[in-house]
Design a protein around this motif. Structure first.
Motif, PDB file in Angstrom:
ATOM      1  N   GLY A  54      -0.746   4.688  -9.971  1.00  0.00           N
ATOM      2  CA  GLY A  54      -1.148   3.262  -9.102  1.00  0.00           C
ATOM      3  C   GLY A  54      -0.122   3.372  -7.928  1.00  0.00           C
ATOM      4  O   GLY A  54       0.705   3.645  -7.957  1.00  0.00           O
ATOM      5  N   THR A 202      -1.830  -6.169  -4.076  1.00  0.00           N
ATOM      6  CA  THR A 202      -1.504  -6.150  -5.326  1.00  0.00           C
ATOM      7  C   THR A 202      -1.798  -4.867  -5.615  1.00  0.00           C
ATOM      8  O   THR A 202      -2.038  -3.993  -4.846  1.00  0.00           O
ATOM      9  CB  THR A 202      -3.223  -6.460  -5.265  1.00  0.00           C
ATOM     10  N   ARG A 203      -0.696  -5.275  -6.570  1.00  0.00           N
ATOM     11  CA  ARG A 203      -0.380  -4.078  -6.982  1.00  0.00           C
ATOM     12  C   ARG A 203      -0.324  -3.923  -8.590  1.00  0.00           C
ATOM     13  O   ARG A 203       0.101  -4.228  -9.009  1.00  0.00           O
ATOM     14  CB  ARG A 203       1.006  -3.798  -5.852  1.00  0.00           C
ATOM     15  N   SER A 204      -0.508  -2.178  -8.470  1.00  0.00           N
ATOM     16  CA  SER A 204      -1.295  -1.782 -10.132  1.00  0.00           C
ATOM     17  C   SER A 204      -0.237  -0.918 -10.333  1.00  0.00           C
ATOM     18  O   SER A 204       0.112   0.237 -10.228  1.00  0.00           O
ATOM     19  CB  SER A 204      -2.208  -1.870 -10.715  1.00  0.00           C
ATOM     20  N   THR A 216      -3.461  -0.658 -18.199  1.00  0.00           N
ATOM     21  CA  THR A 216      -2.797  -1.099 -16.628  1.00  0.00           C
ATOM     22  C   THR A 216      -2.360  -2.939 -16.135  1.00  0.00           C
ATOM     23  O   THR A 216      -2.502  -3.600 -17.403  1.00  0.00           O
ATOM     24  CB  THR A 216      -3.857  -1.662 -15.817  1.00  0.00           C
ATOM     25  N   THR A 218      -0.839  -5.267 -13.366  1.00  0.00           N
ATOM     26  CA  THR A 218      -0.963  -5.511 -11.797  1.00  0.00           C
ATOM     27  C   THR A 218      -0.060  -6.500 -11.249  1.00  0.00           C
ATOM     28  O   THR A 218      -0.232  -7.728 -11.910  1.00  0.00           O
ATOM     29  CB  THR A 218      -2.429  -5.600 -11.789  1.00  0.00           C
ATOM     30  N   GLU A 220       0.242  -9.166  -8.645  1.00  0.00           N
ATOM     31  CA  GLU A 220      -0.885  -9.999  -7.326  1.00  0.00           C
ATOM     32  C   GLU A 220       0.082 -10.822  -6.377  1.00  0.00           C
ATOM     33  O   GLU A 220       0.885 -12.262  -7.141  1.00  0.00           O
ATOM     34  CB  GLU A 220      -2.092 -10.676  -8.211  1.00  0.00           C
TER      35      GLU A 220
END
Length: 318
Positions: A54, A202-204, A216, A218, A220
């Motif tokens: 990711g 947005t990072r996951s 997962t 996430t 934001e």
């Protein structure tokens, strides 16, 4: 003669080699996948089959999130595959113990051959090497545990822990504050504020245990808040800049993120106010779970002067 135990073989790298056959860390990188340094504990998966992926991996700033326990068991091969893997450690066995006999090796391998034909999997320990207690925790676990189908051994990894591993690897970007005017602001005039170096908002991170489960997490970006460094100032807007944090100043643009100072900064240390910008990231996961927000701050000195005006008296005779 010191016996060659399964733990000794793992410590000397044979365990890492076996994990490579399972499709995880490379044999020339026995410590596995390393993420997130600096102010956080971070993640360095060791002797683990978990794969992290990711765009939230490798950023410069985490937030100190720490796993509740730094070691765990993970499901591995079935009885037949495990026996095959352990038979392949034969060269290491005799290299580490030159005086060992064939009977010694047979005694070592018997624990695996005894399970052949039985349903179930061998579970093996893994740990987070970035945690100062990780290796000690791992050493206290059994090197191999055979578990029937549908069962989890005490200390076996859970879905919640898999999710937390993704969360521990999650990083968000650091940034720099930009202002206009650039060098010096003035009383009662608008000071525009924006950020650079943010990248994706947005990072996951996904943690995957192959053929078992994945989770997962996430982050934001939800808001940018400003603290002007003095109570004699007004932030615009008052509750934060929302998604307008990246609106670079251009002539004619309205003030959508910034500050209006009402007092000069002459009496401040260094003759400037310390402007603090804080990004606020909401963090959720799939399976659904809400973590606490991540906040990252940066500062910038903002000198503020008075606008000088010159008043000329009209000639009384004119």
């Amino acid at each position: 003669m010191t016996p060659v135990t399964p733990r000794l073989l793992v410590l000397l790298g044979v365990g890492a080699l076996a994990l490579t056959a399972a499709g995880t860390a490379a044999a020339d990188d026995p410590k596995g996948q390393k993420y997130q340094d600096g102010r956080t504990v971070g993640i360095e998966l060791t002797h683990s089959r978990i794969i992290l992926s990711g765009n939230g991996i490798g950023g410069k700033r985490g937030d100190g999130f720490r796993l509740k326990r730094p070691c765990w068991y993970e499901p591995g091969p079935d009885a037949d595959q495990m026996l095959k893997e352990q038979e392949e450690v034969r060269p290491y066995f005799f290299k580490l113990q030159p005086n060992a006999s064939e009977d010694d090796f047979k005694k070592y391998i018997k624990q695996f051959s005894d399970q052949v034909g039985k349903k179930g999997r061998w579970w093996r320990p893994a740990y987070n090497n970035k945690d100062p207690n990780g290796m000690a925790c791992w050493t206290a676990l059994e090197p191999f545990v055979f578990v029937p189908p549908g069962e989890t051994p005490p200390g076996g990894i859970t879905r919640e822990e898999l999710r937390d591993i993704a969360r521990a690897a999650l990083t968000v970007p650091e940034f720099k504050i930009r202002t206009s005017p650039t060098v010096k602001s003035y009383v009662n005039l608008s000071t525009y504020v924006w950020l650079t170096g943010m990248g994706a908002t947005t990072r996951s991170v996904t943690a995957t245990l192959p053929e078992v489960a994945s989770a997962t997490v996430t982050a934001e970006l939800e808001n940018l808040t400003l603290k002007p460094g003095t109570s004699d100032a007004v932030t615009v807007p008052k509750k934060g800049c929302g998604t307008n944090f990246e609106l670079v100043y251009a002539k004619g643009n309205p003030l959508k993120c910034g500050i209006i100072y009402h007092q000069a900064s002459d009496g401040q240390p260094g003759g400037a106010y310390e402007l603090t910008a804080t990004t606020v990231w909401g963090v959720t996961s799939d399976p659904q779970f809400n973590y606490e927000d991540i906040q990252v701050s940066a500062t910038r000195s903002v000198p503020v002067g008075e606008v000088q005006t010159t008043v000329r008296e009209s000639d009384s005779g004119s």
